[in-house]
Design a protein around this motif. Structure first.
Motif, mmCIF file in Angstrom:
data_model
loop_
_atom_site.group_PDB
_atom_site.id
_atom_site.type_symbol
_atom_site.label_atom_id
_atom_site.label_comp_id
_atom_site.label_asym_id
_atom_site.label_seq_id
_atom_site.Cartn_x
_atom_site.Cartn_y
_atom_site.Cartn_z
ATOM 1 N N VAL A 192 0.877 -1.171 0.000
ATOM 2 C CA VAL A 192 0.000 0.000 0.000
ATOM 3 C C VAL A 192 0.912 1.217 0.000
ATOM 4 O O VAL A 192 1.659 1.442 0.962
ATOM 5 N N VAL A 193 0.867 1.990 -1.077
ATOM 6 C CA VAL A 193 1.772 3.131 -1.218
ATOM 7 C C VAL A 193 1.254 4.291 -0.379
ATOM 8 O O VAL A 193 0.123 4.746 -0.542
ATOM 9 N N LEU A 194 2.092 4.777 0.525
ATOM 10 C CA LEU A 194 1.732 5.879 1.422
ATOM 11 C C LEU A 194 2.177 7.225 0.873
ATOM 12 O O LEU A 194 1.461 8.215 1.001
ATOM 13 N N SER A 195 3.368 7.268 0.279
ATOM 14 C CA SER A 195 3.842 8.522 -0.313
ATOM 15 C C SER A 195 4.976 8.233 -1.285
ATOM 16 O O SER A 195 5.674 7.234 -1.176
ATOM 17 N N GLY A 196 5.139 9.143 -2.229
ATOM 18 C CA GLY A 196 6.206 9.024 -3.210
ATOM 19 C C GLY A 196 5.809 8.193 -4.413
ATOM 20 O O GLY A 196 4.660 7.759 -4.552
ATOM 21 N N LYS A 197 6.791 7.972 -5.274
ATOM 22 C CA LYS A 197 6.623 7.161 -6.474
ATOM 23 C C LYS A 197 7.821 6.240 -6.616
ATOM 24 O O LYS A 197 8.923 6.559 -6.168
ATOM 25 N N ALA A 198 7.590 5.089 -7.244
ATOM 26 C CA ALA A 198 8.668 4.143 -7.530
ATOM 27 C C ALA A 198 8.242 3.276 -8.701
ATOM 28 O O ALA A 198 7.054 3.197 -9.034
ATOM 29 N N LEU A 199 9.211 2.639 -9.311
ATOM 30 C CA LEU A 199 8.932 1.701 -10.388
ATOM 31 C C LEU A 199 8.813 0.299 -9.806
ATOM 32 O O LEU A 199 9.606 -0.095 -8.948
ATOM 33 N N LEU A 200 7.814 -0.437 -10.279
ATOM 34 C CA LEU A 200 7.575 -1.816 -9.865
ATOM 35 C C LEU A 200 7.878 -2.729 -11.043
ATOM 36 O O LEU A 200 7.316 -2.566 -12.122
#
Length: 160
Positions: A66-74
């Motif tokens: 569950v993403v809480l903050s920010g961005k990333a590549l999966l």
């Protein structure tokens, strides 16, 4: 009784590896503190330019981010997808649930990592051909796989 965790009451520990690209911050023992019997969960923070755990899948656990903050590549078997705040990513057991994160931004990426706990899990790492038996952290090369009956011949001699 409800147990509430947030950035104000959770301590993060930096987890480093011998390979500098793999490093993340993780909360300590949240599931244990909450008294969870079947779930394992941690708050994690992935710094810019860092990868999460090596690309892997679980044979005996489901996992949910569950993403809480920010961005990333999966990274998954289907390719690369960007995750952002509010996204939920579910990973089923087996090769189709393989995953890895990379923070390609200049901001921390924070997420809740939830996993089922059935006691023993086997994690497979397709990139490096390893398996890891959890919770013991026994890591083996899959190329060492042998036939089930290897070394079991002459069983009658062992009964003498």
């Amino acid at each position: 009784m409800a147990t509430i965790f947030n950035d104000n009451n959770v301590n993060y520990a930096l987890k480093k590896s011998p390979i500098p690209e793999f490093a993340w911050h993780t909360s300590e023992r949240l599931a244990e503190i909450a008294g969870s019997k079947h779930l394992v969960f941690d708050l994690r923070s992935l710094d810019p330019g860092k990868y999460s755990f090596p690309y892997h899948f679980h044979r005996n656990a489901e996992e949910l981010f569950v993403v809480l903050s920010g961005k990333a590549l999966l990274r998954t078997p289907e390719g690369i997808t960007e995750l952002g705040e509010g996204d939920i990513a579910f990973f089923e057991m087996g090769p189709t649930g393989a995953h890895q994160l990379f923070n390609n931004t200049d901001q921390p990426f924070k997420y809740l990592d939830i996993r089922t706990n059935q006691g023993i899990d086997v994690v497979e790492y397709p990139d490096s051909g390893k398996i890891n038996i959890l919770p013991e952290q026994e890591v083996y090369q899959t190329e060492d796989r042998v036939d089930y009956y290897k070394g079991e011949d002459q069983v009658s001699d062992k009964w003498k």
